[in-house]
Scaffold this motif. Structure first.
Motif, PDB file in Angstrom:
ATOM      1  N   GLN A  84       0.826  -1.211   0.000  1.00 33.53           N
ATOM      2  CA  GLN A  84       0.000   0.000   0.000  1.00 33.53           C
ATOM      3  C   GLN A  84       0.856   1.255   0.000  1.00 33.53           C
ATOM      4  O   GLN A  84       0.600   2.198  -0.756  1.00 33.53           O
ATOM      5  CB  GLN A  84      -0.927   0.002   1.213  1.00 33.53           C
ATOM      6  N   VAL A  85       1.891   1.260   0.831  1.00 32.54           N
ATOM      7  CA  VAL A  85       2.778   2.423   0.907  1.00 32.54           C
ATOM      8  C   VAL A  85       3.503   2.621  -0.424  1.00 32.54           C
ATOM      9  O   VAL A  85       3.522   3.723  -0.987  1.00 32.54           O
ATOM     10  CB  VAL A  85       3.793   2.256   2.057  1.00 32.54           C
ATOM     11  N   LEU A  86       4.084   1.559  -0.937  1.00 34.01           N
ATOM     12  CA  LEU A  86       4.882   1.666  -2.160  1.00 34.01           C
ATOM     13  C   LEU A  86       4.034   2.016  -3.378  1.00 34.01           C
ATOM     14  O   LEU A  86       4.524   2.634  -4.326  1.00 34.01           O
ATOM     15  CB  LEU A  86       5.650   0.367  -2.397  1.00 34.01           C
ATOM     16  N   SER A  87       2.758   1.639  -3.350  1.00 30.29           N
ATOM     17  CA  SER A  87       1.884   1.949  -4.481  1.00 30.29           C
ATOM     18  C   SER A  87       1.646   3.444  -4.622  1.00 30.29           C
ATOM     19  O   SER A  87       1.264   3.921  -5.699  1.00 30.29           O
ATOM     20  CB  SER A  87       0.539   1.231  -4.324  1.00 30.29           C
ATOM     21  N   HIS A  88       1.866   4.205  -3.555  1.00 29.04           N
ATOM     22  CA  HIS A  88       1.683   5.657  -3.593  1.00 29.04           C
ATOM     23  C   HIS A  88       2.989   6.388  -3.923  1.00 29.04           C
ATOM     24  O   HIS A  88       3.012   7.615  -3.989  1.00 29.04           O
ATOM     25  CB  HIS A  88       1.162   6.177  -2.248  1.00 29.04           C
TER      26      HIS A  88
END
Length: 261
Positions: free
Chosen positions: A55-59
């Protein structure tokens, strides 16, 4: 590698400058006396679940930097943080006179771009790729929203900022209380601990650092570093061969830095 890097002596170049640091030392390279700080903080995303990490890396937005390329400039507006995926990022402060002091080298798992991680204010120092690097930029506003959803990310940021505050305080103490010779001896021992490779004549420092790099870390000039390494070689403490430095007598470096054991 640029022309300046080729023209200046370096400390032991490992293949492609990618010799991995060992253990907790994989997190950071810092000029501090405390062993509890020397290895660096836990990786920012270490405590996150696989789903939270994704989730973090997708942003984020991935950026690839070549050695010597600037990541952010002192005085520029904060735009969030940069999570290091590979390579080594050097952060440094430039005085009005133009003189530089290296604050730290950060390795994969760490983030740079603080202290105002949510995007307010301006950068108090600069960041540059010390080797070829890959980073993930997470915008400040996005990061603020993510920490309200992922407690582990908030804790990781707090731990990282706390560590950085301690290490920069430790650097100030080192610069204010230790002589340049003591600081150089301390740095060489730290490089041995972090990048040391067994050699027939001692321990090879298996990562590339120019004499200017060392000078910026200990608060000296490049000429002073060159002269000091020559003196250490004459004393049998180190061996300098072309672009290689081998530490032969770490016990004498221990004496030079004024610390026992």
């Amino acid at each position: 590698m640029d022309r300046q890097a080729l023209a200046e002596p370096v400390l032991a170049v490992a293949p492609r400058d990618q010799a991995p640091p060992r253990g907790r030392d994989a997190q950071a390279l810092l000029l501090v006396e405390s062993h509890t700080l020397a290895g660096g903080p836990p990786p920012l995303l270490q405590s996150l679940t696989t789903r939270e990490r994704e989730q973090v890396l997708s942003h984020g937005r991935r950026r690839v930097l070549n050695r010597g390329q600037t990541l952010f400039n002192q005085g520029a507006t904060h735009e969030g943080i940069y999570l290091i995926e590979s390579g080594r990022i050097r952060v440094f402060y430039t005085a009005p006179s133009g003189r530089e002091i290296t604050l730290a080298y950060w390795h994969p798992g760490n983030f740079v771009g603080g202290p105002e991680v949510f995007g307010a204010g301006v950068h108090l120092w600069s960041g540059v790729a010390a080797t070829n690097c890959s980073v993930v930029q997470i915008p400040g506003k996005t990061l603020r929203a993510l920490v309200t959803q992922i407690p582990g990310l908030a804790i990781g940021l707090i731990e990282g900022l706390t560590f950085k505050g301690k290490c920069y305080s430790g650097l100030a103490q080192m610069l204010g209380t230790r002589s340049i010779t003591e600081r150089l001896a301390h740095l060489l021992l730290h490089l041995v601990d972090t990048y040391g490779v067994k050699d027939a004549d001692g321990v090879l420092i298996g990562a590339a650092f120019t004499h200017a790099d060392l000078a910026h870390m200990v608060g000296a000039t490049r000429q002073w570093i060159t002269i000091s390494l020559k003196r250490m070689q004459d004393q049998g403490v180190v061996t300098c061969r072309k672009s290689r430095i081998i530490v032969r007598r770490p016990d004498l470096l221990q004496e030079m830095r004024g610390l026992a054991g």
